[in-house]
Design an enzyme around this catalytic site. Structure first.
Site, PDB file in Angstrom:
ATOM      1  CG  ASP A  56      -0.367  -0.074   2.518  1.00  0.00           C
ATOM      2  OD1 ASP A  56       0.876  -0.120   2.607  1.00  0.00           O
ATOM      3  OD2 ASP A  56      -1.115  -0.069   3.523  1.00  0.00           O
ATOM      4  CB  SER A  57       4.569   1.707  -0.273  1.00  0.00           C
ATOM      5  OG  SER A  57       4.744   0.597  -1.127  1.00  0.00           O
ATOM      6  CE  LYS A 124       3.232  -5.723   3.707  1.00  0.00           C
ATOM      7  NZ  LYS A 124       2.701  -4.593   4.502  1.00  0.00           N
ATOM      8  CD  GLU A 126       0.433  -1.429   8.104  1.00  0.00           C
ATOM      9  OE1 GLU A 126       0.087  -0.687   9.048  1.00  0.00           O
ATOM     10  OE2 GLU A 126       0.901  -1.002   7.042  1.00  0.00           O
ATOM     11  CD  GLU A 193       7.819  -0.110   7.494  1.00  0.00           C
ATOM     12  OE1 GLU A 193       6.862  -0.821   7.131  1.00  0.00           O
ATOM     13  OE2 GLU A 193       8.029   1.039   7.060  1.00  0.00           O
TER      14      GLU A 193
HETATM   15  O1  KIV Z   1       3.494  -1.073   1.590  1.00  0.00           O
HETATM   16  C1  KIV Z   1       4.673  -1.431   1.493  1.00  0.00           C
HETATM   17  O2  KIV Z   1       5.349  -1.233   0.482  1.00  0.00           O
HETATM   18  C2  KIV Z   1       5.248  -2.132   2.613  1.00  0.00           C
HETATM   19  C3  KIV Z   1       6.740  -2.149   2.654  1.00  0.00           C
HETATM   20  C4  KIV Z   1       7.193  -0.954   3.398  1.00  0.00           C
HETATM   21  C5  KIV Z   1       7.268  -3.391   3.172  1.00  0.00           C
HETATM   22  O3  KIV Z   1       4.583  -2.596   3.478  1.00  0.00           O
END
Ligand code: KIV
Length: 276
Positions: A56-57, A124, A126, A193
């Site tokens: 989500d970056s 993934k 959080e 992280e």
């Molecule tokens: O969203 C993302 O790109 C991430 C990375 C910082 C690992 O979670």
């Protein structure tokens, strides 16, 4: 029935969870990167990256937001679909965006969408202790899960900025315990992280599943960085753990190859990329 999967890379079979586990067992570093489109996915795959994350970056590096909070499930599906078309060997993980896993049923529905519509092989999220039930529920439905601990960018407004986590011994111990609980609940990978080296090492040692670090020091099972950071596309200040791989290389492909080599030979991360 399995022909398509087998044919994706006759010379080099596609990476799967078993591959990643066996790399941990053999202490072979796992090289990971984020990607958001098919062209870069192809390049990233061609240099031997083991795992690709549609993070989500993308809210920050593609959409120009200040945080990852505005990203939607549809945004991730769109980019995951594009990345999936570019991959042959790498294992594809897609991020569950902010508030897309508020309860188990919503999490399952969105995880299924990322896998069925996007082509992700793992999701993934959080999570810490409050996500244990959700991880357990997803695992019970055979959803492969990467649990993200340490600095959780979706909580940036709650924690007051992008800061190193786990410096306080109590907080570090809690993180190690949470990682174990997430593994026991069914997480297949833990991503850590922005934590001190010792916390990265302790979590890695205490888990059977692979631990991928971003700013978590050298003693984890693999490294991940945001693609745009290593190609020097990010303007302004980058986090301490970032290394720009463009200097000395004539193309993005060369820089990506240098990144994978540096992860594999453990020259990245160097002490200047780490936290104590
Ligand atoms: O969203 C993302 O790109 C991430 C990375 C910082 C690992 O979670």
């Amino acid at each position: 029935m399995y022909t398509q999967l087998q044919q994706r890379g006759m010379a080099e079979p596609p990476v799967n969870i078993a591959t990643l586990r066996s790399m941990k067992g053999k202490a072979e570093p796992i090289a990971c990167l984020t990607a958001y489109d098919a062209s870069y996915a192809m390049l990233i795959d061609s240099v031997g990256t083991d795992l690709v994350l549609v993070g989500d970056s993308l809210g920050m590096v593609i959409q120009g937001h200040d945080t990852t909070v505005p990203v939607t499930v549809d945004d991730i599906i769109y980019h995951t679909r594009n990345v999936a078309r570019g991959l042959r060997r790498a294992f594809l993980v897609a991020d569950m965006p902010f508030m897309s896993y508020r309860n188990s049923d919503q999490a399952l529905e969105n995880a299924v969408a990322l896998m069925q519509e996007g082509g992700a092989m793992m999701i993934k999220l959080e999570g810490g202790d409050s996500q244990i039930d959700i991880v357990e529920y997803l695992a019970r439905h055979d959803i492969p899960i990467c649990a993200h601990l340490g600095l959780k960018p979706q909580s940036v407004h709650k924690i007051g900025g992008f800061k190193v986590q786990g410096r306080d011994p109590e907080q570090a111990k809690h993180m190690i315990d949470s990682a174990k609980r997430l593994q026991n609940a069914g997480a297949d990978i833990v991503l850590l992280e922005c934590v001190p080296n010792e916390v990265g090492a302790a979590v890695t040692k205490s888990l059977e599943v692979p631990v991928i670090g971003i700013g978590a020091g050298p003693d984890v099972d693999g490294q991940i960085l945001v693609l745009y950071d290593i190609l020097d596309i990010t303007i302004g200040r980058t986090p301490r753990f970032v290394r720009n791989f463009m200097p000395g290389h004539n193309s993005p492909g060369e820089a990506l190859h240098a990144y994978v080599s540096a992860v594999k030979d453990r020259s990245y991360p160097a002490p200047e990329h780490c936290f104590s």
